[in-house]
Structures are given as C-alpha cells and as structure tokens.
Design a protein around this motif. Sequence first.
Motif, mmCIF file in Angstrom:
data_model
loop_
_atom_site.group_PDB
_atom_site.id
_atom_site.type_symbol
_atom_site.label_atom_id
_atom_site.label_comp_id
_atom_site.label_asym_id
_atom_site.label_seq_id
_atom_site.Cartn_x
_atom_site.Cartn_y
_atom_site.Cartn_z
ATOM 1 N N ASP A 71 8.596 27.354 -45.385
ATOM 2 C CA ASP A 71 8.655 28.726 -44.751
ATOM 3 C C ASP A 71 9.622 29.884 -45.112
ATOM 4 O OD1 ASP A 71 8.092 30.439 -42.616
ATOM 5 O OD2 ASP A 71 9.854 29.857 -41.518
ATOM 6 N N THR A 72 10.697 29.074 -45.751
ATOM 7 C CA THR A 72 11.692 29.920 -46.203
ATOM 8 C C THR A 72 11.325 30.763 -47.456
ATOM 9 O OG1 THR A 72 12.856 28.290 -47.439
ATOM 10 C CG2 THR A 72 13.492 28.978 -45.156
ATOM 11 N N VAL A 73 10.555 30.030 -48.245
ATOM 12 C CA VAL A 73 10.120 30.714 -49.502
ATOM 13 C C VAL A 73 9.069 31.686 -48.928
ATOM 14 C CG1 VAL A 73 8.750 30.503 -51.621
ATOM 15 C CG2 VAL A 73 10.608 28.480 -50.702
ATOM 16 N N GLN A 75 8.956 33.643 -46.265
ATOM 17 C CA GLN A 75 9.466 34.737 -45.574
ATOM 18 C C GLN A 75 10.320 35.400 -47.073
ATOM 19 O OE1 GLN A 75 9.053 35.791 -42.489
ATOM 20 N NE2 GLN A 75 8.005 33.543 -42.007
ATOM 21 N N HIS A 76 10.826 34.985 -47.784
ATOM 22 C CA HIS A 76 11.406 35.256 -48.974
ATOM 23 C C HIS A 76 10.282 36.255 -49.772
ATOM 24 C CE1 HIS A 76 14.183 36.513 -52.199
ATOM 25 N NE2 HIS A 76 13.327 36.079 -52.910
ATOM 26 N N LEU A 77 9.259 35.638 -49.988
ATOM 27 C CA LEU A 77 8.225 36.395 -50.986
ATOM 28 C C LEU A 77 7.731 37.479 -49.755
ATOM 29 C CD1 LEU A 77 6.264 33.524 -52.373
ATOM 30 C CD2 LEU A 77 7.913 35.047 -53.608
ATOM 31 N N LEU A 78 7.499 37.273 -48.396
ATOM 32 C CA LEU A 78 6.914 38.428 -47.933
ATOM 33 C C LEU A 78 7.893 39.521 -47.569
ATOM 34 C CD1 LEU A 78 4.548 39.040 -45.823
ATOM 35 C CD2 LEU A 78 5.846 37.802 -43.861
ATOM 36 N N HIS A 79 9.229 39.306 -47.528
ATOM 37 C CA HIS A 79 10.143 40.361 -47.450
ATOM 38 C C HIS A 79 10.790 41.056 -48.622
ATOM 39 C CE1 HIS A 79 11.517 39.370 -42.920
ATOM 40 N NE2 HIS A 79 10.242 38.940 -43.316
ATOM 41 N N SER A 80 10.429 40.366 -49.851
ATOM 42 C CA SER A 80 10.668 40.750 -51.221
ATOM 43 C C SER A 80 9.738 41.933 -51.611
ATOM 44 C CB SER A 80 10.473 39.669 -52.354
ATOM 45 O OG SER A 80 9.371 39.324 -52.642
ATOM 46 N N GLY A 81 8.667 42.252 -50.936
ATOM 47 C CA GLY A 81 7.506 43.179 -51.195
ATOM 48 C C GLY A 81 6.457 42.618 -52.179
ATOM 49 N N LEU A 82 6.222 41.549 -52.318
ATOM 50 C CA LEU A 82 5.361 40.772 -53.063
ATOM 51 C C LEU A 82 4.033 41.329 -52.779
ATOM 52 C CD1 LEU A 82 4.613 38.879 -55.213
ATOM 53 C CD2 LEU A 82 4.325 37.201 -53.582
ATOM 54 N N LEU A 83 3.775 41.533 -51.359
ATOM 55 C CA LEU A 83 2.499 41.758 -51.102
ATOM 56 C C LEU A 83 1.810 43.392 -51.391
ATOM 57 C CD1 LEU A 83 1.991 40.140 -47.547
ATOM 58 C CD2 LEU A 83 1.216 39.552 -49.787
#
Length: 138
Positions: A71-73, A75-83
């Motif tokens: 889950d931490t990965v 959340q990090h990917l989600l908040h890093s702007g990956l999408l």
Amino acid sequence: GALQISRPHLGIFTAEKGLLAGDVTFQDPTCYVSRAAQGASGTSIGEAMLEDDKCIQVSEKAKWVLVVEKDTVFQHLLHSGLLQRHPLILITGRGYPDILTRRFLQKLQRIAPRLPQLYLGDFDPDGVAIYLLYLTSC
C-alpha cells in the motif's frame, strides 16, 4: 463453488481491502458513477464492481495495469503524479490479495484483454508468493 451459488447470494460478503486508481470508470447499481482516479488515496474494490461487466468502463487511453504489492508503494506512486504522466490502472491488494482484488483483475482481463498486467513487489519469499497468487488467479 461446490454449491454453484455466489457468495453474496449466501449472505457472505468479503471485506474491501484492495485499492485501485487510474483510467477506469465504474457505475454501481444505484447509478452512481465514479472515476477511480478521483480518490486521493484510491478507490476501494467492492462487490458492486464485480456484479456486472457493464458497470466497469476502461478508458481507451489506458495502456497497462500495474499491480503493486504494498500500500505504501501504491500511495507513493499515486501521489507522485504517475497517473498524470502515464495512462494506466494502478491496483494494490495491500499485501496478500483478497478475493475481491483478484476477481477484479480477472474481470479486467476479461473486459480489457488488450491491457498487460504487470506486478511490482518485493523479491523475497512473500513477494514471490503474492505474485504467484495473482498469476494463478488471473
């Protein structure tokens, strides 16, 4: 199962554990439409998403599905702007995946077979076991 009856018809409901985000839209039976990417921390994968193939629409922009172990990965990917940079669907089972997350991935494979499903997890016995669980489920 052996009874040929689905879990909800028996009154057995699973807890929502998995999360998703990305270029997928779903509509629940009460006609509520939601885009998974809108959630700040992802959208829970629930029973309503699995009831009917018509309730999930995958964007033509989506190019792949990324399943992450932790889950931490996620959340990090989600908040890093990956999408915003890559058209994908991001999913986590938060460790060992629950049945809803695995069934959701099965459904994605059925309704959008063009999307490759990739796994990002630890290279340790548990990470490999989780990968194999996803692999045999989908």
